[in-house]
Design an enzyme around this catalytic site. Structure first.
Site, mmCIF file in Angstrom:
data_model
loop_
_atom_site.group_PDB
_atom_site.id
_atom_site.type_symbol
_atom_site.label_atom_id
_atom_site.label_comp_id
_atom_site.label_asym_id
_atom_site.label_seq_id
_atom_site.Cartn_x
_atom_site.Cartn_y
_atom_site.Cartn_z
ATOM 1 N N GLY A 100 0.763 -1.246 0.000
ATOM 2 C CA GLY A 100 0.000 0.000 0.000
ATOM 3 C C GLY A 100 0.792 1.292 0.000
ATOM 4 N N SER B 212 1.552 8.186 2.123
ATOM 5 C CA SER B 212 0.810 6.957 2.430
ATOM 6 C C SER B 212 1.001 6.530 3.886
ATOM 7 C CB SER B 212 1.302 5.801 1.546
ATOM 8 O OG SER B 212 1.027 6.048 0.198
ATOM 9 N N ILE B 213 -0.064 6.049 4.491
ATOM 10 C CA ILE B 213 0.043 5.488 5.841
ATOM 11 C C ILE B 213 1.048 4.325 5.820
ATOM 12 C CG2 ILE B 213 -1.201 4.214 7.625
ATOM 13 C CD1 ILE B 213 -3.682 5.924 6.922
ATOM 14 N N ASP C 228 -1.277 -6.194 -8.086
ATOM 15 C CA ASP C 228 -2.680 -5.792 -8.027
ATOM 16 C C ASP C 228 -3.369 -6.839 -7.159
ATOM 17 O OD1 ASP C 228 -5.390 -5.521 -8.394
ATOM 18 O OD2 ASP C 228 -5.267 -5.172 -10.553
ATOM 19 N N TYR D 274 -18.846 8.616 2.831
ATOM 20 C CA TYR D 274 -17.907 7.492 2.839
ATOM 21 C C TYR D 274 -18.498 6.267 2.115
ATOM 22 C CZ TYR D 274 -13.429 5.959 4.661
ATOM 23 O OH TYR D 274 -12.127 5.580 4.779
ATOM 24 N N LYS E 80 -15.047 -1.236 4.939
ATOM 25 C CA LYS E 80 -14.340 -1.216 6.227
ATOM 26 C C LYS E 80 -15.052 -2.090 7.264
ATOM 27 C CE LYS E 80 -10.910 1.434 5.040
ATOM 28 N NZ LYS E 80 -9.669 0.745 4.612
ATOM 29 N N ILE F 267 -6.689 11.410 7.538
ATOM 30 C CA ILE F 267 -5.352 11.914 7.200
ATOM 31 C C ILE F 267 -5.347 12.229 5.700
ATOM 32 C CG2 ILE F 267 -2.883 11.348 7.108
ATOM 33 C CD1 ILE F 267 -3.404 9.179 9.220
ATOM 34 N N LYS F 268 -4.724 13.315 5.317
ATOM 35 C CA LYS F 268 -4.692 13.678 3.897
ATOM 36 C C LYS F 268 -3.731 12.755 3.144
ATOM 37 C CE LYS F 268 -4.560 17.716 1.010
ATOM 38 N NZ LYS F 268 -3.653 18.775 0.694
ATOM 39 N N THR F 269 -4.271 11.866 2.357
ATOM 40 C CA THR F 269 -3.462 10.969 1.521
ATOM 41 C C THR F 269 -4.115 10.904 0.143
ATOM 42 O OG1 THR F 269 -4.762 9.034 2.120
ATOM 43 C CG2 THR F 269 -2.829 9.475 3.491
ATOM 44 N N LEU F 270 -3.484 10.171 -0.758
ATOM 45 C CA LEU F 270 -4.015 10.049 -2.118
ATOM 46 C C LEU F 270 -5.430 9.481 -2.107
ATOM 47 C CD1 LEU F 270 -2.779 10.565 -4.916
ATOM 48 C CD2 LEU F 270 -2.171 8.136 -5.001
#
Ligand code: NAD
Length: 264
Positions: free
Chosen positions: A13, A19-20, A64, A155, A162, A191-194
């Protein structure tokens, strides 16, 4: 000597430095783990390879997670190279933009299948392949979000994914427990991610989380990574099937109004 010296961690990931998964990769490496990375798509290569170098990681494989053959290939290569896995990190999610935001009833059948396949089923597919390599026990962890428990506008399909991921966590914990493999999930604050940028209103999510949470703070990749170190290490040896919230306490609130608003 670090908490994870001698351990092998396989992390899915990493897309970029936000990225986290990247936060976790750095933290596991800092505690002495040997890190192997898997990423999706050639477009990410130019970002992932330089990051891998920063943590002395020379095992970087494309995969993938919807493709069983590609998953087999990654785990075969891990077995050939390291002979085992101690830590597996699943930090992978995807949904079509149309299935995030808008009305929940408009989620498409194909969009539902895709989001659940990439974001939830993939944890089962990875665990099945990792377990035989966890010969000395191990720790599997994935990343979830509060939308699995409570309704978070927009969401939508990812909330369902989730919820599935959290249920999968508990069932895997029972399935793999006798083998000494622990399975947990971290429920991170926004959190601001892609991929988070694909959720309409992310900025509002972050602003609310910061102003309303008991700790009055936003969560960072590094905050999540600290908990990942705990879950990866023997410090959490009796913890499995757990969803650990790393959200500055936001999930304990029944009402997010401030004290000023309540006092009127
Ligand atoms: P990110 O975009 O950096 O990471 C998501 C990763 O999923 C990317 O590396 C992407 O390439 C990968 N991916 C998507 N489709 C894939 C496929 N078919 N095969 C393999 N990989 C694929 O964003 P992130 O926020 O770091 O997300 C990591 C995890 O954390 C996700 O599960 C996400 O839902 C979860 N999470 C994020 C937040 C947040 O606010 N950012 C909060 C809670 C949980």
């Amino acid at each position: 000597m670090g908490l994870l010296t001698g351990k092998v961690a396989l992390i899915f990931g990493v897309a970029n430095k936000n990225s986290i998964a990247w936060g976790i990769a750095k933290a596991l490496h800092a505690q002495g783990a040997t890190v192997a990375l898997s990423y999706a798509g050639t477009m990410l290569e130019k970002r992932v390879f330089p990051l891998a170098q920063e943590i002395d990681c020379d095992f970087v494989e494309q995969c993938d997670v919807t493709d069983d053959a590609q998953l087999d290939e990654v785990f075969d290569k891990v077995r050939e190279r390291f002979g085992r896995v101690d830590i597996l990190v699943h930090a992978v999610a995807f949904a079509e933009r149309d299935d995030l935001g808008g009305r929940f009833v408009d989620i498409s059948r194909d969009g539902f299948k895709l989001a659940l396949d990439i974001s939830a089923y993939s944890l089962i597919a990875m665990a099945k392949r990792a377990a035989p390599l966890m010969t000395a026990g191990g720790s599997i962890m994935s990343m979830t979000y509060y939308a699995a428990e409570k309704v978070m506008p927009s969401y939508n399909v990812m909330a369902v994914a989730k919820s599935a991921l959290e249920t999968i966590t508990r069932y895997l914990a029972l399935d793999l427990g006798e083998q000494g493999v622990r399975v947990n999930a971290i429920s991170a604050g926004p959190i601001k991610t892609l991929s988070a940028a694909g959720v309409p209103g992310l900025r509002t999510f972050i602003k609310y989380a910061e102003s309303a949470s008991p700790l009055k703070r936003s969560v960072s990749q590094d905050d999540v990574a600290d908990t990942a170190v705990y879950l990866a290490s023997d410090l959490s040896k009796m913890v499995t099937g757990e969803i650990i919230h790393v959200d500055a306490g936001y999930h304990v609130l029944g009402l997010t109004a401030s004290r000023d608003e309540i006092d009127g």
